[in-house]
Design a protein around this motif. Structure first.
Motif, PDB file in Angstrom:
ATOM      1  N   ILE A  34     -12.246 -30.673  20.642  1.00 38.91           N
ATOM      2  CA  ILE A  34     -11.349 -31.408  21.032  1.00 38.91           C
ATOM      3  C   ILE A  34     -10.273 -30.769  22.174  1.00 38.91           C
ATOM      4  O   ILE A  34     -10.110 -31.341  23.474  1.00 38.91           O
ATOM      5  CB  ILE A  34     -10.192 -31.989  19.830  1.00 38.91           C
ATOM      6  N   VAL A  35     -10.172 -29.487  21.892  1.00 38.76           N
ATOM      7  CA  VAL A  35      -9.388 -28.803  22.839  1.00 38.76           C
ATOM      8  C   VAL A  35     -10.134 -28.750  24.288  1.00 38.76           C
ATOM      9  O   VAL A  35      -9.500 -28.995  25.423  1.00 38.76           O
ATOM     10  CB  VAL A  35      -8.617 -27.425  22.437  1.00 38.76           C
ATOM     11  N   LEU A  73      -5.342 -34.982  16.808  1.00 39.38           N
ATOM     12  CA  LEU A  73      -4.860 -33.980  15.974  1.00 39.38           C
ATOM     13  C   LEU A  73      -3.552 -34.004  15.429  1.00 39.38           C
ATOM     14  O   LEU A  73      -3.230 -33.322  14.459  1.00 39.38           O
ATOM     15  CB  LEU A  73      -4.963 -32.796  16.824  1.00 39.38           C
ATOM     16  N   ASN A  74      -3.002 -35.016  15.869  1.00 38.91           N
ATOM     17  CA  ASN A  74      -1.444 -35.225  15.425  1.00 38.91           C
ATOM     18  C   ASN A  74      -1.400 -36.453  14.484  1.00 38.91           C
ATOM     19  O   ASN A  74      -0.372 -36.688  13.844  1.00 38.91           O
ATOM     20  CB  ASN A  74      -0.640 -35.818  16.600  1.00 38.91           C
ATOM     21  N   PHE A  75      -2.718 -36.701  13.826  1.00 35.92           N
ATOM     22  CA  PHE A  75      -2.763 -37.663  12.794  1.00 35.92           C
ATOM     23  C   PHE A  75      -1.910 -37.465  11.726  1.00 35.92           C
ATOM     24  O   PHE A  75      -1.861 -36.253  11.017  1.00 35.92           O
ATOM     25  CB  PHE A  75      -4.300 -37.451  12.151  1.00 35.92           C
ATOM     26  N   GLU A 113      -3.489 -32.692  25.923  1.00 36.96           N
ATOM     27  CA  GLU A 113      -3.163 -33.810  25.065  1.00 36.96           C
ATOM     28  C   GLU A 113      -2.968 -35.136  25.947  1.00 36.96           C
ATOM     29  O   GLU A 113      -1.668 -35.724  25.984  1.00 36.96           O
ATOM     30  CB  GLU A 113      -2.037 -33.611  24.220  1.00 36.96           C
ATOM     31  N   SER A 114      -3.718 -35.368  26.920  1.00 35.91           N
ATOM     32  CA  SER A 114      -3.494 -36.579  27.625  1.00 35.91           C
ATOM     33  C   SER A 114      -4.457 -37.869  26.834  1.00 35.91           C
ATOM     34  O   SER A 114      -4.320 -39.019  27.279  1.00 35.91           O
ATOM     35  CB  SER A 114      -3.938 -36.604  29.184  1.00 35.91           C
ATOM     36  N   GLU A 121      -3.890 -29.962   6.354  1.00 34.18           N
ATOM     37  CA  GLU A 121      -4.334 -29.878   7.657  1.00 34.18           C
ATOM     38  C   GLU A 121      -5.915 -29.958   7.567  1.00 34.18           C
ATOM     39  O   GLU A 121      -6.695 -30.612   8.497  1.00 34.18           O
ATOM     40  CB  GLU A 121      -3.953 -28.657   8.609  1.00 34.18           C
ATOM     41  N   VAL A 122      -6.750 -29.297   6.589  1.00 31.35           N
ATOM     42  CA  VAL A 122      -8.073 -29.293   6.638  1.00 31.35           C
ATOM     43  C   VAL A 122      -8.628 -30.634   6.414  1.00 31.35           C
ATOM     44  O   VAL A 122      -9.515 -31.149   6.922  1.00 31.35           O
ATOM     45  CB  VAL A 122      -8.421 -28.097   5.377  1.00 31.35           C
TER      46      VAL A 122
END
Ligand code: NAD
Ligand code: GLY
Length: 263
Positions: A225-226, A239-241, A232-233, A180-181
């Motif tokens: 990002i948040v 982040l779901n990469f 998440e629109s 994830e990093v």
């Protein structure tokens, strides 16, 4: 982390004793009632000092769940609700998630849904949960037919990441967190990718200073990002990469057989 409901801090420390001293989290507990949610692997390692310290100021109860992604389900959520109901806890309760992303996601979802929403605090003890799952308010459980299919956006009051908890983490789990990093570097910052290449050996050797720097960078990227896209629109999907394939692998192979970061 700036969100629509409230802003909250992420505290990154290297000192395990902070968990016992608990002064970092006490200001974020508003009522008198605390339910610590953890699992049967993390509890023997980190529960007692935290529980003892909080018992000086609060009514503290504990819910210990079975360890594993396969238990991130309705049965475990019901165990948390049962603990809250048996203790007659009310809307003033604060839930504390002590553990990795599985405990964090379930505790957050229980907090989001108990009495239509109560406070919770994240104490992430895996690298993956420190860089990703404890931040940003995605909470939930798995359905047998799909991962994280039941859940809610519900932000914690604060996040306390103690890097020294990584000293007891199995190497395979550390590597899953490093995935994830690396994700952040790939989606956000090529210079960070170079930094990771230069510092990967130190991170694998558990250099807590370097790991702390990596966690801080990842949390800064995620907070940014948040703040832009909490629900998440749009940009949060970055982040779901890798996660579309990852979730398919996790679901198809049976939860827990491939770690989230591996998938
Ligand atoms: P995990 O919670 O299963 O923890 C991994 C293992 O390490 C478990 O066996 C756990 O008991 C053990 N453990 C935890 N802390 C330890 C410590 N300090 N010492 C020794 N053992 C320890 O897995 P994870 O990788 O932390 O989290 C994965 C979960 O997070 C998945 O369910 C995934 O869907 C979720 N997730 C959520 C988000 C989000 O935004 N909410 C983001 C990424 C992943
Ligand atoms: N882990 C992806 C997200 O928080 O959006």
């Amino acid at each position: 982390v700036k969100t629509q409901s409230h802003d909250y801090p992420i505290v990154i420390t290297k000192d395990a004793r902070k968990l016992s001293m608990s002064e970092q989290i006490v200001p974020f507990i508003s009522g008198q009632q605390v339910l610590i949610v953890t699992n049967d692997t993390v509890a023997p390692l980190y529960l007692q000092p935290l529980q003892s310290a909080l018992e000086k100021s609060f009514t503290v109860k504990v819910c210990i769940l079975p360890d594993g992604e396969q238990y991130k389900n309705q049965t475990s959520i019901n165990q948390i609700y049962d603990a809250l109901m048996i203790e007659h806890f009310n809307r003033d309760v604060t839930l504390i998630a002590l553990g990795g992303g599985v405990v964090g996601d379930m505790t957050g979802f229980a907090a989001a849904s108990f009495m239509r929403g109560v406070n919770f605090i994240q104490i992430p003890t895996t690298l993956l949960s420190q860089v990703d799952s404890s931040v940003g308010g995605k909470t939930g459980i798995n359905h047998p037919q799909g991962k994280n299919m039941i859940g809610a956006f519900w932000q914690p009051q604060m996040v306390l990441a103690d890097m020294s908890t990584l000293q007891t983490l199995p190497p395979r789990e550390l590597s899953a967190g490093l995935a994830e990093v690396i994700k952040y570097a790939l989606i956000m910052d090529a210079d960070f990718l170079t930094w990771l290449e230069d510092n990967m050996a130190a991170m694998i050797a558990l250099d807590l200073e370097i790991l702390g720097q990596a966690v801080q960078r990842c949390c800064e990227y995620k907070a940014d990002i948040v703040a832009q896209d909490e629900r998440e629109s749009g940009v949060r999907a970055l982040l779901n990469f890798g996660h579309t394939f990852g979730h398919v692998i996790e679901t198809h192979e049976g939860y827990g057989n491939w770690l989230h970061g591996e998938a």
